[in-house]
Design a protein around this motif. Structure first.
Motif, PDB file in Angstrom:
ATOM      1  N   ASP A   1      -1.198  -4.616  -9.740  1.00  0.00           N
ATOM      2  CA  ASP A   1      -0.974  -5.699  -8.790  1.00  0.00           C
ATOM      3  C   ASP A   1      -1.937  -6.850  -9.061  1.00  0.00           C
ATOM      4  OD1 ASP A   1       0.865  -4.070  -7.136  1.00  0.00           O
ATOM      5  OD2 ASP A   1      -0.953  -2.921  -6.729  1.00  0.00           O
ATOM      6  N   ILE A   2      -1.476  -8.060  -8.780  1.00  0.00           N
ATOM      7  CA  ILE A   2      -2.327  -9.244  -8.799  1.00  0.00           C
ATOM      8  C   ILE A   2      -2.589  -9.605  -7.342  1.00  0.00           C
ATOM      9  CG2 ILE A   2      -2.455 -11.705  -9.341  1.00  0.00           C
ATOM     10  CD1 ILE A   2      -2.736  -9.990 -11.814  1.00  0.00           C
ATOM     11  N   ILE A   3      -3.868  -9.717  -7.002  1.00  0.00           N
ATOM     12  CA  ILE A   3      -4.263 -10.021  -5.626  1.00  0.00           C
ATOM     13  C   ILE A   3      -5.184 -11.233  -5.654  1.00  0.00           C
ATOM     14  CG2 ILE A   3      -5.460  -9.162  -3.574  1.00  0.00           C
ATOM     15  CD1 ILE A   3      -4.637  -6.332  -4.464  1.00  0.00           C
ATOM     16  N   VAL A   4      -4.892 -12.224  -4.809  1.00  0.00           N
ATOM     17  CA  VAL A   4      -5.710 -13.430  -4.723  1.00  0.00           C
ATOM     18  C   VAL A   4      -6.389 -13.441  -3.352  1.00  0.00           C
ATOM     19  CG1 VAL A   4      -5.739 -15.951  -4.838  1.00  0.00           C
ATOM     20  CG2 VAL A   4      -4.081 -14.665  -6.209  1.00  0.00           C
ATOM     21  N   VAL A   5      -7.709 -13.506  -3.366  1.00  0.00           N
ATOM     22  CA  VAL A   5      -8.497 -13.576  -2.139  1.00  0.00           C
ATOM     23  C   VAL A   5      -9.482 -14.730  -2.280  1.00  0.00           C
ATOM     24  CG1 VAL A   5      -8.308 -11.110  -1.646  1.00  0.00           C
ATOM     25  CG2 VAL A   5     -10.198 -11.926  -3.007  1.00  0.00           C
ATOM     26  N   ASN A   6     -10.030 -15.175  -1.159  1.00  0.00           N
ATOM     27  CA  ASN A   6     -11.075 -16.185  -1.284  1.00  0.00           C
ATOM     28  C   ASN A   6     -12.430 -15.556  -1.015  1.00  0.00           C
ATOM     29  OD1 ASN A   6     -11.556 -16.195   1.519  1.00  0.00           O
ATOM     30  ND2 ASN A   6     -10.366 -18.050   1.858  1.00  0.00           N
ATOM     31  N   SER A   7     -13.477 -16.295  -1.334  1.00  0.00           N
ATOM     32  CA  SER A   7     -14.833 -15.755  -1.226  1.00  0.00           C
ATOM     33  C   SER A   7     -15.258 -15.526   0.211  1.00  0.00           C
ATOM     34  CB  SER A   7     -15.827 -16.679  -1.938  1.00  0.00           C
ATOM     35  OG  SER A   7     -15.731 -17.996  -1.433  1.00  0.00           O
ATOM     36  N   ALA A   8     -14.485 -16.015   1.168  1.00  0.00           N
ATOM     37  CA  ALA A   8     -14.764 -15.762   2.583  1.00  0.00           C
ATOM     38  C   ALA A   8     -14.120 -14.454   3.043  1.00  0.00           C
ATOM     39  CB  ALA A   8     -14.270 -16.925   3.441  1.00  0.00           C
ATOM     40  N   GLY A   9     -13.386 -13.783   2.156  1.00  0.00           N
ATOM     41  CA  GLY A   9     -12.781 -12.501   2.487  1.00  0.00           C
ATOM     42  C   GLY A   9     -11.375 -12.600   3.057  1.00  0.00           C
ATOM     43  N   LYS A  10     -10.697 -13.704   2.818  1.00  0.00           N
ATOM     44  CA  LYS A  10      -9.328 -13.883   3.324  1.00  0.00           C
ATOM     45  C   LYS A  10      -8.328 -13.600   2.202  1.00  0.00           C
ATOM     46  CE  LYS A  10      -6.215 -17.271   5.295  1.00  0.00           C
ATOM     47  NZ  LYS A  10      -5.953 -18.692   5.470  1.00  0.00           N
ATOM     48  N   LEU A  11      -7.297 -12.830   2.537  1.00  0.00           N
ATOM     49  CA  LEU A  11      -6.219 -12.551   1.590  1.00  0.00           C
ATOM     50  C   LEU A  11      -5.346 -13.795   1.468  1.00  0.00           C
ATOM     51  CD1 LEU A  11      -4.616 -10.562  -0.176  1.00  0.00           C
ATOM     52  CD2 LEU A  11      -3.422  -9.841   1.899  1.00  0.00           C
ATOM     53  N   ILE A  12      -5.180 -14.301   0.262  1.00  0.00           N
ATOM     54  CA  ILE A  12      -4.387 -15.513   0.018  1.00  0.00           C
ATOM     55  C   ILE A  12      -2.971 -15.150  -0.415  1.00  0.00           C
ATOM     56  CG2 ILE A  12      -4.222 -17.654  -1.321  1.00  0.00           C
ATOM     57  CD1 ILE A  12      -6.673 -17.604   0.480  1.00  0.00           C
ATOM     58  N   ASP A  13      -2.859 -14.281  -1.423  1.00  0.00           N
ATOM     59  CA  ASP A  13      -1.551 -13.963  -1.986  1.00  0.00           C
ATOM     60  C   ASP A  13      -1.656 -12.638  -2.744  1.00  0.00           C
ATOM     61  OD1 ASP A  13       1.130 -14.335  -2.619  1.00  0.00           O
ATOM     62  OD2 ASP A  13       0.727 -15.649  -4.323  1.00  0.00           O
ATOM     63  N   TYR A  14      -0.503 -12.036  -3.007  1.00  0.00           N
ATOM     64  CA  TYR A  14      -0.464 -10.827  -3.826  1.00  0.00           C
ATOM     65  C   TYR A  14       0.890 -10.741  -4.504  1.00  0.00           C
ATOM     66  CZ  TYR A  14       1.730  -9.039   0.439  1.00  0.00           C
ATOM     67  OH  TYR A  14       2.523  -8.885   1.546  1.00  0.00           O
ATOM     68  N   GLU A  15       0.903 -10.038  -5.640  1.00  0.00           N
ATOM     69  CA  GLU A  15       2.136  -9.858  -6.401  1.00  0.00           C
ATOM     70  C   GLU A  15       2.101  -8.477  -7.047  1.00  0.00           C
ATOM     71  OE1 GLU A  15       4.347 -11.702 -10.368  1.00  0.00           O
ATOM     72  OE2 GLU A  15       2.520 -12.635  -9.610  1.00  0.00           O
ATOM     73  N   HIS A  16       3.170  -7.737  -6.863  1.00  0.00           N
ATOM     74  CA  HIS A  16       3.286  -6.427  -7.486  1.00  0.00           C
ATOM     75  C   HIS A  16       3.850  -6.614  -8.888  1.00  0.00           C
ATOM     76  CE1 HIS A  16       3.822  -2.167  -7.920  1.00  0.00           C
ATOM     77  NE2 HIS A  16       5.104  -2.329  -8.175  1.00  0.00           N
ATOM     78  N   LEU A  17       3.164  -6.081  -9.895  1.00  0.00           N
ATOM     79  CA  LEU A  17       3.597  -6.248 -11.277  1.00  0.00           C
ATOM     80  C   LEU A  17       4.376  -5.058 -11.799  1.00  0.00           C
ATOM     81  CD1 LEU A  17       0.338  -7.731 -12.856  1.00  0.00           C
ATOM     82  CD2 LEU A  17       2.330  -8.965 -11.989  1.00  0.00           C
ATOM     83  N   LYS A  18       3.882  -3.846 -11.508  1.00  0.00           N
ATOM     84  CA  LYS A  18       4.459  -2.683 -12.148  1.00  0.00           C
ATOM     85  C   LYS A  18       4.184  -1.433 -11.315  1.00  0.00           C
ATOM     86  CE  LYS A  18       4.457  -0.479 -16.676  1.00  0.00           C
ATOM     87  NZ  LYS A  18       3.925  -0.521 -18.030  1.00  0.00           N
ATOM     88  N   THR A  19       5.155  -0.518 -11.298  1.00  0.00           N
ATOM     89  CA  THR A  19       4.973   0.792 -10.678  1.00  0.00           C
ATOM     90  C   THR A  19       5.115   1.851 -11.758  1.00  0.00           C
ATOM     91  OG1 THR A  19       5.909   0.017  -8.588  1.00  0.00           O
ATOM     92  CG2 THR A  19       5.841   2.388  -8.931  1.00  0.00           C
ATOM     93  N   TYR A  20       4.165   2.776 -11.788  1.00  0.00           N
ATOM     94  CA  TYR A  20       4.210   3.879 -12.736  1.00  0.00           C
ATOM     95  C   TYR A  20       4.871   5.085 -12.065  1.00  0.00           C
ATOM     96  CZ  TYR A  20       0.900   1.181 -15.494  1.00  0.00           C
ATOM     97  OH  TYR A  20       0.299   0.199 -16.226  1.00  0.00           O
ATOM     98  N   PRO A  21       5.530   5.937 -12.846  1.00  0.00           N
ATOM     99  CA  PRO A  21       6.163   7.114 -12.251  1.00  0.00           C
ATOM    100  C   PRO A  21       5.108   8.029 -11.622  1.00  0.00           C
ATOM    101  CG  PRO A  21       6.564   7.031 -14.629  1.00  0.00           C
ATOM    102  CD  PRO A  21       5.739   5.858 -14.278  1.00  0.00           C
ATOM    103  N   ARG A  22       5.446   8.559 -10.469  1.00  0.00           N
ATOM    104  CA  ARG A  22       4.535   9.455  -9.765  1.00  0.00           C
ATOM    105  C   ARG A  22       4.641  10.857 -10.372  1.00  0.00           C
ATOM    106  NH1 ARG A  22       4.428  10.524  -3.281  1.00  0.00           N
ATOM    107  NH2 ARG A  22       2.875  12.177  -3.351  1.00  0.00           N
ATOM    108  N   ILE A  23       3.496  11.453 -10.592  1.00  0.00           N
ATOM    109  CA  ILE A  23       3.442  12.791 -11.167  1.00  0.00           C
ATOM    110  C   ILE A  23       2.865  13.736 -10.117  1.00  0.00           C
ATOM    111  CG2 ILE A  23       2.463  14.230 -12.982  1.00  0.00           C
ATOM    112  CD1 ILE A  23       2.184  11.633 -14.645  1.00  0.00           C
ATOM    113  N   ASP A  24       3.640  14.756  -9.776  1.00  0.00           N
ATOM    114  CA  ASP A  24       3.153  15.775  -8.854  1.00  0.00           C
ATOM    115  C   ASP A  24       2.772  16.999  -9.666  1.00  0.00           C
ATOM    116  OD1 ASP A  24       3.404  14.414  -6.416  1.00  0.00           O
ATOM    117  OD2 ASP A  24       5.566  14.746  -6.421  1.00  0.00           O
ATOM    118  N   TYR A  25       1.613  17.531  -9.419  1.00  0.00           N
ATOM    119  CA  TYR A  25       1.114  18.664 -10.189  1.00  0.00           C
ATOM    120  C   TYR A  25       1.323  20.001  -9.468  1.00  0.00           C
ATOM    121  CZ  TYR A  25      -1.055  15.138 -13.099  1.00  0.00           C
ATOM    122  OH  TYR A  25      -1.259  14.081 -13.918  1.00  0.00           O
ATOM    123  N   ASN A  26       2.192  20.022  -8.484  1.00  0.00           N
ATOM    124  CA  ASN A  26       2.455  21.272  -7.744  1.00  0.00           C
ATOM    125  C   ASN A  26       3.492  22.112  -8.431  1.00  0.00           C
ATOM    126  OD1 ASN A  26       0.604  20.489  -5.863  1.00  0.00           O
ATOM    127  ND2 ASN A  26       2.130  19.478  -4.585  1.00  0.00           N
TER     128      ASN A  26
END
Length: 133
Positions: free
Chosen positions: A108-133
């Motif tokens: 993910d790309i996440i944009v925040v400012n130095s005051a701690g405020k969330l500005i924007d975000y973008e999801h780039l890629k999801t990897y397959p989930r691996i369950d080890y059970n």
């Protein structure tokens, strides 16, 4: 005339004995100073990054319940000055949330400012989930 010579001698002696004080930053961490500052900056932005990750994956039914992220796996992509030197900065981060024993689930790309405020975000890629059970 004597008074002028005395003043000159006193001023010369004061100026000639002036010593400069140089300070050195003390780094009490296991990393180089540049890396330490990077990790400190990223960790100071933990709340808005957590908020962005929760927003990104809240609609993902396959997402693991306890997604986390690590500052040493987070990359600072860009730092942009918004209001000049000493003002607010916009920090663009590439975060790779993980689950379990650091199994990467996404990018993910996440944009925040130095005051701690969330500005924007973008999801780039999801990897397959691996369950080890």
């Amino acid at each position: 005339m004597k008074r002028m010579i005395v003043v000159f001698v006193v001023m010369f002696s004061l100026v000639s004995h002036y010593t400069f004080a140089y300070s050195k930053t003390i780094n009490e961490a296991d990393t180089e100073l540049c890396d330490t500052l990077q990790y400190a900056l990223i960790n100071s932005l933990r709340n808005p990054i957590d908020k962005a990750i929760n927003e990104i994956y809240k609609e993902d039914d396959d997402a693991p319940e306890l997604l986390s992220w690590a500052s040493y796996q987070t990359e600072i992509v860009k730092i942009k000055q918004s209001n000049g030197v000493g003002g607010i900065y916009e920090i663009t981060l590439k975060v790779m949330p993980y689950y379990g024993a650091h199994n990467t689930y996404g990018e993910d790309i996440i944009v925040v400012n130095s005051a701690g405020k969330l500005i924007d975000y973008e999801h780039l890629k999801t990897y397959p989930r691996i369950d080890y059970n």
